[in-house]
Motif scaffolding. Structure first.
Motif, short mmCIF file in Angstrom:
data_model
loop_
_atom_site.label_atom_id
_atom_site.label_comp_id
_atom_site.label_asym_id
_atom_site.label_seq_id
_atom_site.Cartn_x
_atom_site.Cartn_y
_atom_site.Cartn_z
N ILE A 81 65.54 -21.10 56.43
CA ILE A 81 66.00 -21.44 57.78
C ILE A 81 64.82 -21.76 58.69
CG2 ILE A 81 67.19 -20.52 59.82
CD1 ILE A 81 68.57 -18.55 57.75
N THR A 82 63.80 -20.90 58.66
CA THR A 82 62.71 -21.04 59.64
C THR A 82 61.77 -22.21 59.34
OG1 THR A 82 61.45 -19.34 58.46
CG2 THR A 82 62.72 -18.64 60.37
N VAL A 83 61.46 -22.44 58.06
CA VAL A 83 60.48 -23.50 57.74
C VAL A 83 60.94 -24.89 58.19
CG1 VAL A 83 59.39 -24.69 55.79
CG2 VAL A 83 59.22 -22.21 55.98
N LEU A 114 62.31 -27.28 48.43
CA LEU A 114 62.05 -27.20 46.99
C LEU A 114 60.91 -26.22 46.70
CD1 LEU A 114 62.47 -30.96 46.04
CD2 LEU A 114 64.01 -29.08 45.46
N MET A 115 59.89 -26.23 47.57
CA MET A 115 58.76 -25.30 47.42
C MET A 115 59.24 -23.85 47.52
SD MET A 115 55.68 -24.84 50.20
CE MET A 115 56.68 -23.99 51.43
N ILE A 116 60.12 -23.59 48.50
CA ILE A 116 60.59 -22.22 48.71
C ILE A 116 61.48 -21.75 47.55
CG2 ILE A 116 62.01 -20.74 50.20
CD1 ILE A 116 61.11 -22.67 52.54
N ILE A 139 54.78 -25.18 39.94
CA ILE A 139 55.78 -26.19 40.37
C ILE A 139 55.93 -26.15 41.89
CG2 ILE A 139 58.23 -26.88 40.22
CD1 ILE A 139 58.21 -25.71 37.34
N SER A 140 56.00 -24.93 42.43
CA SER A 140 56.13 -24.77 43.88
C SER A 140 54.92 -25.36 44.60
CB SER A 140 56.29 -23.28 44.19
OG SER A 140 56.28 -23.06 45.56
N THR A 141 53.74 -25.19 44.02
CA THR A 141 52.52 -25.72 44.64
C THR A 141 52.51 -27.24 44.68
OG1 THR A 141 51.34 -23.76 43.90
CG2 THR A 141 49.98 -25.63 44.57
N THR A 180 47.06 -21.12 57.86
CA THR A 180 48.08 -20.07 57.94
C THR A 180 49.15 -20.22 56.84
OG1 THR A 180 49.26 -21.37 59.61
CG2 THR A 180 47.78 -19.67 60.40
N TRP A 181 49.57 -21.43 56.53
CA TRP A 181 50.56 -21.62 55.46
C TRP A 181 49.91 -21.33 54.11
CZ3 TRP A 181 55.52 -24.76 55.92
CH2 TRP A 181 56.01 -24.72 57.24
N GLY A 182 48.60 -21.51 54.02
CA GLY A 182 47.89 -21.24 52.78
C GLY A 182 47.87 -19.76 52.39
N LEU A 183 48.20 -18.88 53.35
CA LEU A 183 48.20 -17.45 53.03
C LEU A 183 49.36 -17.06 52.11
CD1 LEU A 183 47.39 -15.91 56.55
CD2 LEU A 183 45.85 -16.01 54.58
N TYR A 184 50.48 -17.81 52.22
CA TYR A 184 51.68 -17.44 51.44
C TYR A 184 51.46 -17.54 49.92
CZ TYR A 184 54.23 -17.29 55.86
OH TYR A 184 54.64 -16.98 57.13
N PRO A 185 50.90 -18.68 49.43
CA PRO A 185 50.65 -18.70 47.97
C PRO A 185 49.66 -17.63 47.52
CG PRO A 185 49.94 -20.77 49.02
CD PRO A 185 50.71 -20.00 50.04
N SER A 214 52.03 -18.13 61.60
CA SER A 214 52.69 -19.41 61.36
C SER A 214 53.96 -19.60 62.18
CB SER A 214 53.02 -19.57 59.88
OG SER A 214 54.06 -18.69 59.53
N LYS A 215 54.46 -18.53 62.79
CA LYS A 215 55.66 -18.68 63.60
C LYS A 215 55.36 -18.40 65.07
CE LYS A 215 57.98 -16.02 60.49
NZ LYS A 215 58.32 -16.17 59.08
N LEU A 216 54.84 -17.19 65.35
CA LEU A 216 54.67 -16.77 66.74
C LEU A 216 53.50 -17.50 67.41
CD1 LEU A 216 55.00 -13.06 67.81
CD2 LEU A 216 53.65 -14.71 69.06
C1 RET Z 1 55.27 -19.93 47.49
C2 RET Z 1 55.28 -19.83 45.96
C3 RET Z 1 53.94 -20.03 45.36
C4 RET Z 1 53.38 -21.38 45.68
C5 RET Z 1 53.51 -21.74 47.13
C6 RET Z 1 54.34 -21.03 47.99
C7 RET Z 1 54.26 -21.40 49.43
C8 RET Z 1 54.88 -20.84 50.45
C9 RET Z 1 54.74 -21.19 51.82
C10 RET Z 1 55.55 -20.54 52.71
C11 RET Z 1 55.56 -20.72 54.10
C12 RET Z 1 56.38 -19.98 54.84
C13 RET Z 1 56.48 -19.99 56.26
C14 RET Z 1 57.44 -19.20 56.79
C15 RET Z 1 57.71 -19.10 58.16
O1 RET Z 1 58.75 -18.68 58.57
C16 RET Z 1 56.72 -20.24 47.87
C17 RET Z 1 54.87 -18.56 48.04
C18 RET Z 1 52.67 -22.90 47.60
C19 RET Z 1 53.74 -22.21 52.25
C20 RET Z 1 55.61 -20.84 57.09
#
Ligand code: RET
Length: 250
Positions: A81-83, A114-116, A139-141, A180-185, A214-216
């Motif tokens: 929803i948020t992304v 698709l990434m999520i 694949i997600s990357t 900031t988005w790079g922290l999730y992987p 990445s949100k606030l």
């Molecule tokens: C996953 C799986 C592993 C590979 C990658 C990922 C990237 C996730 C990202 C998430 C961003 C989320 C945000 C949420 C805000 O509400 C799915 C962890 C690349 C970039 C910005």
């Protein structure tokens, strides 16, 4: 707790910020308020799930019961929803013409979802061998890289449409987005990166830093950008207009 507390509190800020803006930009902070509410609820759910799954014994969290399990899957659901909102907000803030805005938003949302979802499937594979985690992580990357290319395109359009005084903003937002988005992987890959500590705890910490950034903070940056843009384009908020008018100052 810090995470959902911050998200809920900022709903008010974003609603108030929208009142200062020219009508075409108002939806930018309003969408931030929607993201705050949605993420706040999801993080509160994640927090209560944590409490029923783990117990702090000494200095470590231990699972409470055999049949209670903790999962980050709710986060992935919430990102669905948020992304898309966070990405669309960017194109709206840069005031792209409407047909282009729709096209660019859809082109960002497709790889993002698709990434999520591929990541959501992969994250169930972090027990036992890591092959499911790794294959779906890769694949997600690939979708993430596709998304980055689309976002770069929107940023370039942002540089073009921004008034001269604000041309530096889209460029800075670009670096901020990557950091900031790079922290999730990284949080996703912790077990495979050879991290041997308390993975579940460190991952929550990383996710929380990433969420607030990445949100606030992202919402704050976009709000300040549209506030400046709105003023440069000649918009005067109603209250201020009253103060500076001869009628208001007399
Ligand atoms: C996953 C799986 C592993 C590979 C990658 C990922 C990237 C996730 C990202 C998430 C961003 C989320 C945000 C949420 C805000 O509400 C799915 C962890 C690349 C970039 C910005």
């Amino acid at each position: 707790m810090v995470s959902y507390g911050a998200h809920f509190a900022f709903i008010l800020y974003f609603i108030m910020a929208s009142l200062q803006l020219a009508p075409r930009y108002r939806v930018v902070p309003i969408l931030s308020a929607v993201v705050m509410a949605s993420a706040g609820l999801s993080l509160m759910r994640e927090f209560s799930l944590w409490e029923t799954s783990y117990e702090l014994t000494g200095a470590v969290y231990t699972p409470l019961a055999e049949n209670s399990s903790f999962t980050n899957a709710f986060r992935y659901g919430n990102w669905t929803i948020t992304v898309p909102i966070l990405l669309t907000q960017l194109a709206i803030a840069f005031a792209l013409p409407r047909p282009e805005l729709h096209k660019r938003a859809i082109r960002m949302i497709i790889p993002a979802v698709l990434m999520i979802w591929t990541g959501l499937y992969g994250q169930f594979g972090e027990t036992g061998d890591f092959s499911q985690l790794n294959v779906w992580g890769v694949i997600s990357t690939v979708f993430f890289v596709w998304l980055i290319v689309e976002v770069r395109g929107v940023i370039s359009r942002g540089v073009q449409t921004s008034p001269v005084e604000l041309k530096g903003w889209p460029k800075n937002i670009w670096w901020y987005f990557l950091a900031t988005w790079g922290l999730y992987p990284i949080a996703y890959a912790l077990p495979q990166l050879g991290f041997t500590g308390d993975v579940v705890v460190v991952r929550q910490l990383l996710f929380s830093i990433a969420d607030i950034s990445s949100k606030l903070i992202y919402g704050l940056i976009l709000s300040r950008y549209v506030l400046r843009r709105s003023a440069l384009e000649g918009y005067v908020p109603a209250a201020e207009a009253l103060e500076t008018s001869p009628l208001g100052s007399s």
